[in-house]
Write an enzyme that holds these catalytic residues in place. Structure first.
Site, PDB file in Angstrom:
ATOM      1  N   GLU A 210      33.694 -76.829  51.969  1.00 48.70           N
ATOM      2  CA  GLU A 210      33.142 -77.508  50.819  1.00 48.70           C
ATOM      3  C   GLU A 210      32.373 -76.505  49.810  1.00 48.70           C
ATOM      4  O   GLU A 210      31.870 -75.543  50.562  1.00 48.70           O
ATOM      5  CB  GLU A 210      32.464 -78.702  50.745  1.00 48.70           C
TER       6      GLU A 210
ATOM      7  N   TYR B  64      29.338 -87.065  51.485  1.00 49.18           N
ATOM      8  CA  TYR B  64      28.999 -87.298  52.920  1.00 49.18           C
ATOM      9  C   TYR B  64      28.919 -88.901  53.055  1.00 49.18           C
ATOM     10  O   TYR B  64      28.143 -89.388  52.351  1.00 49.18           O
ATOM     11  CB  TYR B  64      27.726 -86.642  53.398  1.00 49.18           C
TER      12      TYR B  64
ATOM     13  N   LYS C 152      25.334 -68.838  51.798  1.00 49.73           N
ATOM     14  CA  LYS C 152      24.770 -68.841  50.256  1.00 49.73           C
ATOM     15  C   LYS C 152      25.314 -67.644  49.631  1.00 49.73           C
ATOM     16  O   LYS C 152      25.287 -66.465  50.306  1.00 49.73           O
ATOM     17  CB  LYS C 152      23.294 -69.015  50.305  1.00 49.73           C
TER      18      LYS C 152
ATOM     19  N   CYS D  24      -0.934 -52.963  18.400  1.00 42.36           N
ATOM     20  CA  CYS D  24      -0.040 -54.075  17.914  1.00 42.36           C
ATOM     21  C   CYS D  24       1.319 -53.724  17.304  1.00 42.36           C
ATOM     22  O   CYS D  24       0.916 -53.043  16.077  1.00 42.36           O
ATOM     23  CB  CYS D  24      -0.510 -55.325  17.424  1.00 42.36           C
TER      24      CYS D  24
ATOM     25  N   CYS E  44       1.145 -55.280  13.744  1.00 37.36           N
ATOM     26  CA  CYS E  44       0.050 -55.128  12.597  1.00 37.36           C
ATOM     27  C   CYS E  44      -0.863 -53.964  12.764  1.00 37.36           C
ATOM     28  O   CYS E  44      -1.819 -53.787  12.046  1.00 37.36           O
ATOM     29  CB  CYS E  44      -0.826 -56.412  12.219  1.00 37.36           C
TER      30      CYS E  44
ATOM     31  N   CYS F  32      -2.671 -59.285  20.812  1.00 34.34           N
ATOM     32  CA  CYS F  32      -3.213 -58.727  19.688  1.00 34.34           C
ATOM     33  C   CYS F  32      -4.218 -59.790  19.117  1.00 34.34           C
ATOM     34  O   CYS F  32      -4.086 -60.943  19.174  1.00 34.34           O
ATOM     35  CB  CYS F  32      -2.272 -58.669  18.711  1.00 34.34           C
TER      36      CYS F  32
END
Ligand code: IVH
Length: 721
Positions: free
Chosen positions: A166, A277, A363, A459, A462, A477
């Site tokens: 499944e 189940y 998995k 930054c 700016c 900043c």
């Protein structure tokens, strides 16, 4: 076995293995806490499983170190606690199962119910009739072959062994109890022994029958509750618009949804369930497969992706087929579950201390791809935090084209030793934002060395020199006042639904008005005029009026929400409420000392310092003054607590549906403050229903039958004004 015995103590285990056990226990306990309680997984499922396998192996070598509290001996719990009632996305699908396999009914039909839990968390806690176990799992095909060999050996050479393959659904497990054909309980796994009864929410899932025909009429069926990909994406789009944190994956979203206290929200989200189940006494059918098929005939949602296999090759074919085909499914899956079909054979094989021997999960690996890193850009957030983002050659991954991936922070870039032009491995894991997990060093050309990625020092927006606050991973900043993304971010936060709720001022409009030079800070909003807006392309008189009306309406937003809206760093909605309760006006808050501030619940050193710094800034002082002059509620309305003379005195009010102006809890508080009584169900005594969107059909029908009036939230608000 690598035993290194100490020269001095024959009984002591090798020090390194003992230390490793203790370290793994600590690490896995912490990982469980991060995963289940904080919903911020720190390990991938794969890493968690590998560490758990290692711990289990070491503990088997050292039985003298047995500790019932070890994470190998219990599952991380999804049980609700009084403090977990916010929408905390969490789920129970990772554990490699660490439960006692006592597989018998808990009592002779008498459910052990903790009703006290309901008062505190909204859900009754109920003992499972059969403990809710998990499965042992593996990522290796070789281990699947070894498991099959063990099964054949355990069945002493029986040749008629069938294996049911499944899909392993990646949601959260649910146990449904049917008594006399009627669904009476729906329990989450909880801690494996008892779970939360979330039946009101489960009843909103269309594929779960409320009533079934046929025999046996009393039984249990288990399965997985899932949020289909499509609904998950719709919800996250909405959350993005509403500036609410996004769900990391459908499993977290399903888990948060199932623990919601409002079934209307659950119905609206659109959960689904796959069942896998069937348990109970005197059930017909000699095989697991037959039981599933008869459950399907009785109306249960059983997946079509099931195959009865008779050889290892058939099992491997199923695994290989679904490893790719699962990408076309409407819900998330993370593996394949193999179960011995015959119930008699299941009985012979039985259980280990923790999991059934007759089942195992294989998995799937998280999907990953190798692609080229073209450049790194640096995004400046609302609070000035700089996030590095990798720009990649587009690559197909788990159904979407990935062009960008987060690089977290400077330390992460360093730990990868990332260079421009590198080929990198990108993974989606369970999260929506793709991650770079490693550099493909083999693809580096030693003849043309690449230049390493250097984090900027100023930054990118700016030009202000960046700062890194001690203990924080992010560079920031500091130019809050004039750095454009920070200014726009503050404006967007201010107008958001949970803050000032200004209709018509979305992020695009803010961008536009910002470009016009009209908006630089939140006080500028109150200087906007309809005459200014109307001539802009795409606006006109009507929408300009609507925006101005929204701005005017926001002047009624109460003080706690104004405090949240002004955007002091780390002052979230809840903290703002607590601060506003203690300091009834902005002036009192401005004058508060450090000691006054930290005396408020939830306010610690950092928040207190942020508040003080905020009000010390002359820019902020000017903004606050302009907001006051504009007429915002910077003083708490002195609404009496439980006003016997208030406008709602003597009224019984039912709240139903979802609201946009205030939260349900806020409405509850208001009803009580203004003298009314909030009641749960509609009766002839109900004065009116405060009705939001998507009101429950049962309440609506009852209200119509009894002639109870419905009031919209706007009508209600003007009633108490
Ligand atoms: S059977 C005693 N079948 O995976 C065995 N479980 O890691 C009961 N799951 O807790 C489980 N799909 O929540 C089973 N087809 C499937 C499943 C499945 C998903 C979940 C389940 C379980 C977890 C184990």
């Amino acid at each position: 076995m690598s035993q290194q015995l100490s020269l001095f103590d024959d009984f002591a285990p090798a020090l390194s293995e003992k230390d490793e056990i203790l370290a793994l226990r600590r690490e896995l306990e912490e990982a469980n806490y991060q995963y289940y309680v904080l919903s911020q997984p720190t390990l991938t499922d794969r890493e968690f499983d590998e560490k758990m396998h290692r711990l289990e192996a070491l503990e088997a070598l050292h039985p003298e170190l047995y500790d019932p509290a070890s994470p190998s001996q219990h599952v991380g719990s999804d049980l609700s606690t009084p403090s977990s009632q916010s929408e905390t996305p969490k789920s129970d699908n990772r554990s490699s199962s660490r439960l006692q396999a006592v597989f018998k009914p808990s009592s002779s039909g008498l459910d052990f119910v903790d009703s006290e839990a309901k008062k505190q968390t909204g859900f009754e806690q109920v003992q499972h009739r059969y403990p809710m176990l998990s499965l042992s799992n593996t990522y290796s095909e070789e281990e699947i072959r070894q498991w099959l060999d063990r099964v054949y050996k355990g069945l002493e050479g029986q040749t008629d062994v069938e294996i049911v393959c499944e899909l392993k659904y990646d949601g959260l497990s649910i146990s449904l109890w049917y008594e006399n054909g009627r669904l009476t309980r729906a329990l989450t796994r909880g801690d494996g022994q008892k779970g939360d009864d979330v039946i009101a929410n489960i009843l909103t899932i269309p594929s779960i029958p409320h009533q079934v025909e046929g025999e046996p009429a009393t039984f249990e069926i288990r399965g997985e509750v899932l949020l289909p990909w499509q609904n998950f994406e719709r919800i996250n789009r909405q959350r993005e618009q509403d500036e609410e944190p996004l769900f990391a994956n459908p499993r977290n979203a399903a888990s948060g949804t199932l623990k919601s206290l409002d079934p209307n929200v659950v119905r609206e989200r659109g959960l689904d369930a796959y069942l896998y189940y069937v348990l109970g006494e005197n059930l017909e059918g000699a095989t697991h497969y037959d039981r599933l098929m008869s459950a399907r005939q009785r109306g249960f949602h059983i997946s079509d992706a099931i195959r009865l296999c008779h050889s290892v090759d058939e099992v491997m074919d199923f695994i290989h087929f679904w490893d790719t085909e699962r990408r076309n499914l409407p819900v998330a899956t993370d593996g394949v579950v193999l179960k011995v079909n015959s119930l008699k054979q299941q009985d012979i094989l039985g259980f280990t201390a923790k999991t059934p021997r007759w089942a195992i999960a294989f998995k799937f690996e998280a999907e990953k791809q190798c692609t080229r890193l073209n450049s790194v850009s640096y995004q400046v957030g609302r609070t000035g935090a700089i996030t590095p983002v990798a720009n990649l050659d587009p690559v197909q991954l788990s159904g979407t084209v990935v062009k960008r991936a987060t690089l977290n922070n400077e330390d992460f870039i360093r730990s990868l030793d990332l260079h421009e032009g590198d080929y990198v491995w990108v993974e989606k894991g369970g999260e929506i934002i793709p991650k770079i997990t490693a550099v493909n060093v083999e693809k580096r050309d030693s003849n043309s060395p690449l230049s390493p990625i250097h984090f900027p020092t100023i930054c990118p927006e700016c030009g202000a020199p960046l700062v890194r606050i001690e203990g924080e991973a992010a560079w920031r900043c500091p130019n809050e006042a004039t750095c454009p993304p920070q200014q726009k971010g503050k404006l967007e936060h201010f107008v958001a639904r949970k803050a000032m709720n200004i209709d018509g001022l979305g992020s695009e409009t803010i961008d536009l008005f910002y470009e016009q030079g009209w908006l630089r800070n939140i006080a500028d909003i109150y200087a906007l005029t309809a005459e200014q807006i109307a001539p802009l392309t795409g606006f006109g008189d009507k929408s300009a009026e609507r925006i101005i009306q929204g701005i005017q309406l926001s002047k009624q937003v109460p003080w706690p929400r104004v405090l949240f809206a002004i955007g002091i760093r780390l002052v979230g909605e809840t903290t703002a409420k607590k601060l506003a309760k203690r300091f009834h006006s902005v002036q009192l808050l401005q004058e508060a000392s450090y000691d006054d501030l930290i005396a408020v619940e939830d306010v610690g050193d950092e928040i207190a310092k942020n508040i003080i710094a905020f009000f010390l800034s002359p820019d902020n002082q000017a903004i606050i003054q302009r907001l006051q002059e504009a007429g915002l509620q910077m003083i708490g309305t002195a609404a009496p607590t439980s006003d016997k003379q208030g406008p709602l005195a003597g009224l019984s009010i039912v709240i139903s549906g979802t609201f946009s102006r205030h939260s349900r809890d806020e409405y509850k508080e208001m009803i009580e403050q203004y003298g009314g009584k909030n009641v749960g169900s509609v009766s002839a005594k109900t004065s009116f229903i405060l009705a939001g969107d998507n009101m429950g059909p049962a309440k609506l029908e009852k209200a119509e039958k009894l002639g109870v009036k419905l009031l919209s939230e706007d009508e209600f608000l003007s009633m108490i004004q």
